[in-house]
Design a protein around this motif. Sequence first.
Motif, PDB file in Angstrom:
ATOM      1  N   SER A 351      28.121  26.692 -63.686  1.00  0.00           N
ATOM      2  CA  SER A 351      26.945  26.352 -64.495  1.00  0.00           C
ATOM      3  C   SER A 351      27.057  26.775 -65.957  1.00  0.00           C
ATOM      4  N   ILE A 352      28.298  26.915 -66.454  1.00  0.00           N
ATOM      5  CA  ILE A 352      28.384  27.322 -67.859  1.00  0.00           C
ATOM      6  C   ILE A 352      28.589  26.133 -68.799  1.00  0.00           C
ATOM      7  N   PHE A 353      29.032  24.988 -68.262  1.00  0.00           N
ATOM      8  CA  PHE A 353      29.220  23.818 -69.125  1.00  0.00           C
ATOM      9  C   PHE A 353      28.319  22.682 -68.661  1.00  0.00           C
ATOM     10  N   ASP A 354      27.844  21.896 -69.633  1.00  0.00           N
ATOM     11  CA  ASP A 354      27.060  20.703 -69.311  1.00  0.00           C
ATOM     12  C   ASP A 354      28.006  19.553 -68.990  1.00  0.00           C
ATOM     13  N   THR A 355      27.712  18.844 -67.916  1.00  0.00           N
ATOM     14  CA  THR A 355      28.523  17.698 -67.545  1.00  0.00           C
ATOM     15  C   THR A 355      28.308  16.542 -68.529  1.00  0.00           C
ATOM     16  N   TYR A 356      27.078  16.441 -69.012  1.00  0.00           N
ATOM     17  CA  TYR A 356      26.734  15.325 -69.901  1.00  0.00           C
ATOM     18  C   TYR A 356      26.338  15.850 -71.274  1.00  0.00           C
ATOM     19  N   THR A 357      26.815  15.152 -72.311  1.00  0.00           N
ATOM     20  CA  THR A 357      26.557  15.646 -73.668  1.00  0.00           C
ATOM     21  C   THR A 357      25.085  15.514 -74.048  1.00  0.00           C
ATOM     22  N   ARG A 367      18.484  10.782 -62.421  1.00  0.00           N
ATOM     23  CA  ARG A 367      19.293   9.635 -62.849  1.00  0.00           C
ATOM     24  C   ARG A 367      20.416  10.087 -63.772  1.00  0.00           C
ATOM     25  N   ALA A 368      20.807  11.356 -63.646  1.00  0.00           N
ATOM     26  CA  ALA A 368      21.797  11.935 -64.564  1.00  0.00           C
ATOM     27  C   ALA A 368      23.077  11.107 -64.652  1.00  0.00           C
ATOM     28  N   SER A 369      23.583  10.659 -63.491  1.00  0.00           N
ATOM     29  CA  SER A 369      24.862   9.947 -63.511  1.00  0.00           C
ATOM     30  C   SER A 369      24.734   8.569 -64.161  1.00  0.00           C
ATOM     31  N   GLU A 370      23.498   8.026 -64.220  1.00  0.00           N
ATOM     32  CA  GLU A 370      23.310   6.715 -64.858  1.00  0.00           C
ATOM     33  C   GLU A 370      23.096   6.865 -66.362  1.00  0.00           C
ATOM     34  N   ILE A 374      29.032  11.282 -70.258  1.00  0.00           N
ATOM     35  CA  ILE A 374      29.946  12.274 -69.719  1.00  0.00           C
ATOM     36  C   ILE A 374      30.742  12.974 -70.832  1.00  0.00           C
ATOM     37  N   ASP A 375      30.825  14.287 -70.737  1.00  0.00           N
ATOM     38  CA  ASP A 375      31.584  15.070 -71.724  1.00  0.00           C
ATOM     39  C   ASP A 375      33.059  15.040 -71.325  1.00  0.00           C
ATOM     40  N   VAL A 376      33.726  13.937 -71.680  1.00  0.00           N
ATOM     41  CA  VAL A 376      35.114  13.717 -71.232  1.00  0.00           C
ATOM     42  C   VAL A 376      36.030  14.839 -71.722  1.00  0.00           C
ATOM     43  N   LEU A 418      35.608  11.388 -60.390  1.00  0.00           N
ATOM     44  CA  LEU A 418      34.481  12.309 -60.241  1.00  0.00           C
ATOM     45  C   LEU A 418      33.144  11.599 -60.520  1.00  0.00           C
ATOM     46  N   MET A 419      33.183  10.647 -61.481  1.00  0.00           N
ATOM     47  CA  MET A 419      31.954   9.953 -61.842  1.00  0.00           C
ATOM     48  C   MET A 419      31.491   8.980 -60.772  1.00  0.00           C
ATOM     49  N   THR A 420      32.371   8.696 -59.785  1.00  0.00           N
ATOM     50  CA  THR A 420      31.925   7.857 -58.677  1.00  0.00           C
ATOM     51  C   THR A 420      31.178   8.691 -57.622  1.00  0.00           C
ATOM     52  N   LEU A 421      31.268  10.023 -57.776  1.00  0.00           N
ATOM     53  CA  LEU A 421      30.628  10.921 -56.795  1.00  0.00           C
ATOM     54  C   LEU A 421      29.195  11.203 -57.236  1.00  0.00           C
ATOM     55  N   ARG A 422      28.307  10.222 -57.001  1.00  0.00           N
ATOM     56  CA  ARG A 422      26.956  10.315 -57.555  1.00  0.00           C
ATOM     57  C   ARG A 422      25.972  10.983 -56.613  1.00  0.00           C
TER      58      ARG A 422
END
Length: 422
Positions: A351-357, A367-370, A374-376, A418-422
């Motif tokens: 929990s130290i990094f955000d997955t999404y910018t 709806r986070a994955s939609e 993504i912070d590539v 990983l982004m397909t794992l919604r």
Amino acid sequence: MKTRHTKQHNKKRYSKKMRWLALPGALSLLLFIGGCNHDKPLNTLTSDSSPDAKTINDLFFVVLGIAAVVGVLVLGAIIYMIWRFRNKSKQPDPYNPDNPNLSVLEGEDLPTQTHGDVRLELAWTIIPTIILAVVAVFTLIGIFEQHRISASDDTLKVDVVGQQWWWEFQYHLDGDRSTPPDFVSANELVIPTGQQIPLEVAARDVIHAFWIPRLNGKIDAVPGREHTWRLEASKPGTYKGQCTEFCGLSHGTMKMEVRAMETADWNNWARNQMKAAAPLVEGDVGYAGQELFMTNCARCHSVSGLTDTNADGEIDSWQIYQGDKKIQNELISGAAPNLTHFASRTTYAGSIFDTYTNEIKGIDYLRASEVGNIDVRGLRSWILNAPEQKPAAASESRGMPAFPNLTTEDGDALIEFLMTLR
Ligand code: CUA
């Protein structure tokens, strides 16, 4: 003229001293003022986010009130005595005649000297005893209350497992802990609001402590033990937490958070978490990443429906999480967060990094994955060389190792998977 000169001289000395005090003084003041901010994520002094937080908050202010009265009385008495019994005779200090501040007692009357006073001794023994006894009674009531589970047996329960350096959450939707969990997640504990969630807190390696300050107090996570705890969030929101028992290298970055949402939203979330991943086939977006995942990551990470090593069906993972001590002690397989719904979570790496910018502005969690960007770059750095981002002892199976064999393209392929794992 002479007095004027001395005065100016003293003033100069005084201001020089003050300059030295200014910086630490200002810093302390800033710290003090910072402590007054009630919106800080780890603020303990809230009464509206949870009933347990309110209990702690109320108790704190009662104790603070009593302590303030005692403090003012004691400090007041000390200041009064310093002033009342100061040395008034101003005779020069025989050891240092130039010292203007010191003078000796010679010739001055000493105050009446006494040895012990039964009434005083009794007073300052009995009064603090009574005060502490009252505080103890209310504190103990609060502590016992926090461990009391009033939720019914067949409602949601969560097993919380601490591990170097992240938290795992095992959800029992029907409240039955004797069967494998319905699904397993990490870092973010998602709960419905207005409902008491009974927790069993344990650890897999060393002692950790689970703490969501705005929801409840701290509870130790001890290997081989299960501690009962409860959480209830009064309103939807994100409640940050931090491991509070020193547990090695990355203790300081062993974070977690609770996401509380309305029951209807939570039901939707849980329904999605129940789904196993459908294995991708050649031609699917993310297929190359899935291949890489199976050869490089699946030894530690599980994806329900995909990995056979530890989370195919719940049977294997159940053994790792709860059952066979031998497997439990081995941190090699099943030792890392379950990634079945990685893209539905908004943080990673304890929990130290955000997955999404765009998470910084707060995105719609369901709806986070939609809606998430993504912070590539961040995620790629993490996948290729995690120990550079967060101290780890991967050679001792603690923390994620680096993958020098993977290229930048491999990293991007893994992110695509990983982004397909919604
Ligand atoms: Cu886990 Cu500190």
